[in-house]
Design a protein around this motif. Structure first.
Motif, PDB file in Angstrom:
ATOM      1  N   ASP A  79       0.830  -1.215   0.000  1.00  0.00           N
ATOM      2  CA  ASP A  79       0.000   0.000   0.000  1.00  0.00           C
ATOM      3  C   ASP A  79       0.864   1.264   0.000  1.00  0.00           C
ATOM      4  N   ILE A  80       1.875   1.265  -0.861  1.00  0.00           N
ATOM      5  CA  ILE A  80       2.800   2.391  -0.954  1.00  0.00           C
ATOM      6  C   ILE A  80       2.405   3.278  -2.137  1.00  0.00           C
ATOM      7  N   ASP A  81       2.332   4.595  -1.888  1.00  0.00           N
ATOM      8  CA  ASP A  81       1.994   5.557  -2.942  1.00  0.00           C
ATOM      9  C   ASP A  81       3.247   5.965  -3.720  1.00  0.00           C
ATOM     10  N   ASP A  82       3.141   6.993  -4.533  1.00  0.00           N
ATOM     11  CA  ASP A  82       4.215   7.527  -5.396  1.00  0.00           C
ATOM     12  C   ASP A  82       5.017   6.413  -6.062  1.00  0.00           C
ATOM     13  N   ARG A  83       4.279   5.437  -6.604  1.00  0.00           N
ATOM     14  CA  ARG A  83       4.934   4.247  -7.158  1.00  0.00           C
ATOM     15  C   ARG A  83       5.779   4.558  -8.389  1.00  0.00           C
ATOM     16  N   GLU A  84       5.287   5.419  -9.255  1.00  0.00           N
ATOM     17  CA  GLU A  84       6.033   5.759 -10.476  1.00  0.00           C
ATOM     18  C   GLU A  84       7.421   6.298 -10.138  1.00  0.00           C
ATOM     19  N   LYS A  85       7.461   7.240  -9.201  1.00  0.00           N
ATOM     20  CA  LYS A  85       8.734   7.860  -8.810  1.00  0.00           C
ATOM     21  C   LYS A  85       9.672   6.830  -8.188  1.00  0.00           C
ATOM     22  N   ARG A  86       9.134   6.000  -7.309  1.00  0.00           N
ATOM     23  CA  ARG A  86       9.956   4.991  -6.632  1.00  0.00           C
ATOM     24  C   ARG A  86      10.531   3.977  -7.625  1.00  0.00           C
ATOM     25  N   ILE A  87       9.705   3.577  -8.580  1.00  0.00           N
ATOM     26  CA  ILE A  87      10.156   2.590  -9.567  1.00  0.00           C
ATOM     27  C   ILE A  87      11.291   3.159 -10.409  1.00  0.00           C
ATOM     28  N   GLU A  88      11.136   4.389 -10.846  1.00  0.00           N
ATOM     29  CA  GLU A  88      12.182   5.008 -11.671  1.00  0.00           C
ATOM     30  C   GLU A  88      13.471   5.208 -10.880  1.00  0.00           C
ATOM     31  N   GLU A  89      13.351   5.645  -9.625  1.00  0.00           N
ATOM     32  CA  GLU A  89      14.541   5.836  -8.789  1.00  0.00           C
ATOM     33  C   GLU A  89      15.271   4.509  -8.570  1.00  0.00           C
ATOM     34  N   ALA A  90      14.509   3.455  -8.299  1.00  0.00           N
ATOM     35  CA  ALA A  90      15.112   2.142  -8.047  1.00  0.00           C
ATOM     36  C   ALA A  90      15.804   1.606  -9.295  1.00  0.00           C
ATOM     37  N   LEU A  91      15.165   1.768 -10.444  1.00  0.00           N
ATOM     38  CA  LEU A  91      15.767   1.298 -11.692  1.00  0.00           C
ATOM     39  C   LEU A  91      17.029   2.089 -12.032  1.00  0.00           C
ATOM     40  N   LYS A  92      17.034   3.377 -11.733  1.00  0.00           N
ATOM     41  CA  LYS A  92      18.247   4.179 -11.936  1.00  0.00           C
ATOM     42  C   LYS A  92      19.382   3.664 -11.060  1.00  0.00           C
ATOM     43  N   THR A  93      19.068   3.309  -9.823  1.00  0.00           N
ATOM     44  CA  THR A  93      20.087   2.843  -8.879  1.00  0.00           C
ATOM     45  C   THR A  93      20.798   1.602  -9.394  1.00  0.00           C
ATOM     46  N   VAL A  94      20.057   0.730 -10.056  1.00  0.00           N
ATOM     47  CA  VAL A  94      20.664  -0.513 -10.564  1.00  0.00           C
ATOM     48  C   VAL A  94      20.997  -0.409 -12.056  1.00  0.00           C
ATOM     49  N   ASN A  95      20.931   0.806 -12.597  1.00  0.00           N
ATOM     50  CA  ASN A  95      21.260   1.064 -14.000  1.00  0.00           C
ATOM     51  C   ASN A  95      20.402   0.226 -14.954  1.00  0.00           C
ATOM     52  N   MET A  96      19.083   0.208 -14.683  1.00  0.00           N
ATOM     53  CA  MET A  96      18.163  -0.556 -15.520  1.00  0.00           C
ATOM     54  C   MET A  96      16.949   0.269 -15.954  1.00  0.00           C
ATOM     55  N   LEU A  97      17.039   1.596 -15.876  1.00  0.00           N
ATOM     56  CA  LEU A  97      15.888   2.439 -16.218  1.00  0.00           C
ATOM     57  C   LEU A  97      15.452   2.235 -17.666  1.00  0.00           C
ATOM     58  N   ALA A  98      16.402   1.987 -18.545  1.00  0.00           N
ATOM     59  CA  ALA A  98      16.073   1.790 -19.963  1.00  0.00           C
ATOM     60  C   ALA A  98      15.212   0.547 -20.195  1.00  0.00           C
ATOM     61  N   PHE A  99      15.139  -0.341 -19.180  1.00  0.00           N
ATOM     62  CA  PHE A  99      14.380  -1.591 -19.312  1.00  0.00           C
ATOM     63  C   PHE A  99      13.021  -1.523 -18.604  1.00  0.00           C
ATOM     64  N   LYS A 100      12.628  -0.317 -18.245  1.00  0.00           N
ATOM     65  CA  LYS A 100      11.388  -0.125 -17.470  1.00  0.00           C
ATOM     66  C   LYS A 100      10.188  -0.819 -18.104  1.00  0.00           C
ATOM     67  N   ASN A 101      10.057  -0.771 -19.413  1.00  0.00           N
ATOM     68  CA  ASN A 101       8.898  -1.359 -20.099  1.00  0.00           C
ATOM     69  C   ASN A 101       9.254  -2.636 -20.859  1.00  0.00           C
ATOM     70  N   SER A 102      10.391  -3.216 -20.521  1.00  0.00           N
ATOM     71  CA  SER A 102      10.823  -4.435 -21.197  1.00  0.00           C
ATOM     72  C   SER A 102      10.095  -5.668 -20.661  1.00  0.00           C
ATOM     73  N   ASP A 103      10.122  -6.725 -21.465  1.00  0.00           N
ATOM     74  CA  ASP A 103       9.574  -8.011 -21.019  1.00  0.00           C
ATOM     75  C   ASP A 103      10.614  -8.715 -20.153  1.00  0.00           C
ATOM     76  N   THR A 104      10.206  -9.176 -18.997  1.00  0.00           N
ATOM     77  CA  THR A 104      11.152  -9.784 -18.060  1.00  0.00           C
ATOM     78  C   THR A 104      11.761 -11.065 -18.622  1.00  0.00           C
ATOM     79  N   TYR A 105      11.013 -11.796 -19.439  1.00  0.00           N
ATOM     80  CA  TYR A 105      11.536 -13.070 -19.957  1.00  0.00           C
ATOM     81  C   TYR A 105      12.658 -12.872 -20.971  1.00  0.00           C
TER      82      TYR A 105
END
Length: 271
Positions: A107-133
């Motif tokens: 039940d955490i808000d501001d999900r968009e911001k958190r997701i982008e920040e986390a992906l930046k931290t692991v250098n994976m922001l470019a894969f935000k909309n990629s298929d995991t498989y």
């Protein structure tokens, strides 16, 4: 602070896996837990995360008793865990959805911001909309770390997270861990890899169901035999440092990597 107070654990109809474990982990520490297979390393992590309950004793993550069912959601927000097999924690076909799922559950808000920040931290922001498989195992592991980081936990637990990935991806994860350490996160890392042990501040050796030894990273050269006894392969660079120490050249071991150790040896040689 994490406190483990006189904890023992056994699986149903079996003998104890852990006995009388006492440990304090301070905020901002990076501790590596090492030991032979079957010494209870992963069990300790599962107990810390509240995924299993101690047979005896108590574990506190700050003021939360990990046995408390009513505080489980609060525990999940304070403490994140990443396991060995990257595929076991990927649940959704798209990266964004996979990270968002954990945030929705808590039940955490501001999900968009958190997701982008986390992906930046692991250098994976470019894969935000990629298929995991379509991701490599190493990329999947970085997504798992991002899912954990999006919750913004105070304590980070990693159970041999690089075992199944290649050396290039390992370096990506090591870089991420160094950044997290510098940001003040508390990290508990199960590993039998010396490269990874060198990232930590302290090393804890499990043996015969108990904590047998705890020492600072700067004391590794005095504890090589203990590490070898735990079936950890000691690299040549540390063997060289040991030989130098034997002839009276004691290199100051601080915040170093293998390349930094080589630089130190070169400087000694020049003198």
């Amino acid at each position: 602070m994490i406190k483990i107070e006189d904890v023992s654990f056994r699986y149903k109809n079996s003998e104890n896996v852990l006995e009388n474990i006492n440990l304090e982990i301070n905020e901002g520490e990076f501790i590596s837990i090492v030991g032979k297979n079957g010494t209870g390393k992963s069990t300790i992590l599962n107990l810390l995360a509240g995924l299993m309950k101690p047979t005896k004793g108590k574990i506190f993550v700050d003021d939360i008793d990990t046995k408390s069912k009513k505080d489980f959601i609060d525990l999940r927000k304070k403490l994140g865990i990443v396991f060995q097999n990257p595929d076991n924690q990927i649940l959704f076909p798209r990266v964004y959805e996979d990270i968002e799922f954990g945030l929705k559950n808590l039940d955490i808000d501001d999900r968009e911001k958190r997701i982008e920040e986390a992906l930046k931290t692991v250098n994976m922001l470019a894969f935000k909309n990629s298929d995991t498989y379509e991701l490599s195992l190493g990329q999947k592991q970085r997504i798992n770390i991002a899912s954990m980081l999006a919750v913004k936990p105070k304590y980070i637990i990693l159970d041999e997270p690089t075992t199944m990935i290649d050396s290039k991806e390992k370096e990506n994860i090591y870089k991420c861990l160094r950044n997290l350490k510098e940001s003040g996160n508390t990290i508990i890392f199960v590993t039998n890899n010396v490269d990874e042990i060198l990232l930590s501040d302290k090393i804890m050796i499990l043996e015969e169901k108990k904590i047998k030894h705890i020492f600072n990273k700067s004391e590794i050269l005095d504890n090589v035999e203990l590490l070898e006894k735990s079936e950890i392969k000691i690299p040549d660079i540390i063997q060289i440092l040991l030989k130098l120490k034997e002839i009276g050249i004691d290199i100051n071991l601080k915040e170093w990597t293998f390349s930094e150790m080589i630089d130190e040896i070169v400087q000694v040689y020049k003198k």
